[in-house]
Scaffold this motif. Structure first.
Motif, PDB file in Angstrom:
ATOM      1  N   ARG A 237       0.824  -1.209   0.000  1.00  0.00           N
ATOM      2  CA  ARG A 237       0.000   0.000   0.000  1.00  0.00           C
ATOM      3  C   ARG A 237       0.863   1.265   0.000  1.00  0.00           C
ATOM      4  O   ARG A 237       0.336   2.374   0.074  1.00  0.00           O
ATOM      5  CB  ARG A 237      -0.921   0.017   1.210  1.00  0.00           C
ATOM      6  CG  ARG A 237      -2.019  -1.036   1.202  1.00  0.00           C
ATOM      7  CD  ARG A 237      -3.002  -0.774   2.340  1.00  0.00           C
ATOM      8  NE  ARG A 237      -4.138  -1.689   2.304  1.00  0.00           N
ATOM      9  CZ  ARG A 237      -5.201  -1.586   3.102  1.00  0.00           C
ATOM     10  NH1 ARG A 237      -5.242  -0.603   3.999  1.00  0.00           N
ATOM     11  NH2 ARG A 237      -6.195  -2.446   3.022  1.00  0.00           N
ATOM     12  N   ASP A 243      -1.789  -5.384   1.094  1.00  0.00           N
ATOM     13  CA  ASP A 243      -3.046  -6.071   0.808  1.00  0.00           C
ATOM     14  C   ASP A 243      -2.713  -7.531   0.516  1.00  0.00           C
ATOM     15  O   ASP A 243      -1.841  -7.823  -0.313  1.00  0.00           O
ATOM     16  CB  ASP A 243      -3.759  -5.451  -0.398  1.00  0.00           C
ATOM     17  CG  ASP A 243      -4.436  -4.129  -0.054  1.00  0.00           C
ATOM     18  OD1 ASP A 243      -4.889  -3.987   1.091  1.00  0.00           O
ATOM     19  OD2 ASP A 243      -4.487  -3.237  -0.920  1.00  0.00           O
ATOM     20  N   ARG A 253      -6.045  -6.819   5.019  1.00  0.00           N
ATOM     21  CA  ARG A 253      -4.912  -5.909   5.239  1.00  0.00           C
ATOM     22  C   ARG A 253      -3.871  -6.550   6.151  1.00  0.00           C
ATOM     23  O   ARG A 253      -4.187  -7.072   7.213  1.00  0.00           O
ATOM     24  CB  ARG A 253      -5.389  -4.599   5.871  1.00  0.00           C
ATOM     25  CG  ARG A 253      -4.263  -3.594   6.103  1.00  0.00           C
ATOM     26  CD  ARG A 253      -4.806  -2.230   6.493  1.00  0.00           C
ATOM     27  NE  ARG A 253      -5.394  -2.225   7.823  1.00  0.00           N
ATOM     28  CZ  ARG A 253      -4.726  -1.916   8.933  1.00  0.00           C
ATOM     29  NH1 ARG A 253      -3.440  -1.610   8.870  1.00  0.00           N
ATOM     30  NH2 ARG A 253      -5.335  -1.915  10.097  1.00  0.00           N
TER      31      ARG A 253
END
Length: 278
Positions: A237, A243, A253
């Motif tokens: 990210r 992710d 996450r």
């Protein structure tokens, strides 16, 4: 037998390291006292063995403070991601801890065992004015030494559950842990996710983490644990988080605080797969 032998070798290694550590401390102590004695002869002043022994603590403390602080950083992978952040925190923390603890230790030991007490604030002021450069130099040099996240030297035989009994309505169902995709905390329960299914289970994430195969299941968030075998893709990210794409198409996450542990288990899982395939 291999696991027991590895455990025995690990214990012997710890004993050997402890002996080396004690020898290093004795060596430092001896060199400091001899240096004080030679200096007293050279400058023609009285030599007091007890005081020399007391103030030699300055050099001895470098060893335990260094080991303790590096161990703390090894347990905090986030602080190791940037080497300059690590070095800055390491130098500042060790210097402050050393100076304060040294002044306090001199005060307490002299107050308890000696006729003359070396007061804390006087010790602190003297150390700051006379020895600060020593601390900065030594700990700056130590901060340049490589440090890595601790890894176990051996593998203990672990008994993990292969099945979990879950309640679905009025029925109890036995599910294989290999079929589990991920588990999420839902206090006071946990939600167990399989391909197209979800079960509410009366347990805690912390408890399940100890029961499941730790080479397959890894925490990616304080409230989420996944099955590494179900991971298809990892995408950054660009802020430290990732992710995680699962085989079911779901995306979870991976928190930056759990990246190091995830990577370690991922690498170990990959190496084991290559070993068995070879």
């Amino acid at each position: 037998m291999d696991a027991q032998r590895a455990l025995f070798e690990h214990k012997m290694s710890k004993i050997k390291k402890t002996k080396i550590f004690l020898l290093v401390l004795i060596g430092i102590l001896g060199v400091t006292v001899v240096q004080d004695f030679l200096q007293s002869r050279y400058q023609s002043y009285s030599f007091y063995f007890s005081e020399s022994l007391l103030f030699s603590i300055l050099w001895i403390l470098f060893v335990p403070i260094t080991l303790g602080t590096r161990h703390f950083f090894q347990k905090s992978p986030r602080l190791l991601q940037n080497k300059w952040t690590y070095r800055t925190f390491f130098i500042l923390s060790t210097v402050v801890i050393h100076i304060v603890f040294y002044a306090l230790l001199i005060h307490l030991i002299s107050w308890i065992f000696m006729s003359h007490t070396f007061h804390f604030w006087r010790n602190l002021t003297y150390t700051l004015s006379q020895d600060l450069y020593k601390y900065l130099f030594v700990y700056s040099a130590i901060s340049l030494l490589p440090i890595s996240i601790e890894k176990k030297k051996y593998t203990e035989p672990l008994d993990f559950t292969e099945f979990i009994w879950v309640t679905s309505g009025r029925k109890s169902e036995k599910i294989s842990t290999q079929e589990i995709t991920y588990i999420q905390a839902s206090t006071p329960y946990v939600e167990i996710y399989l391909q197209g299914k979800k079960y509410l289970h009366t347990d805690t994430l912390k408890s399940l983490e100890k029961k499941l195969d730790q080479s397959s299941f890894v925490r990616i968030h304080k409230s989420t644990m996944i099955n590494l075998d179900k991971v298809q893709q990892l995408k950054s990210r660009l802020n430290g988080d990732y992710d995680v794409l699962l085989s079911t198409g779901e995306i979870l996450r991976l928190s930056r605080n759990y990246v190091a542990g995830f990577r370690a288990k991922q690498d170990r899982s990959s190496s084991q797969a290559e070993k068995y395939s070879g």
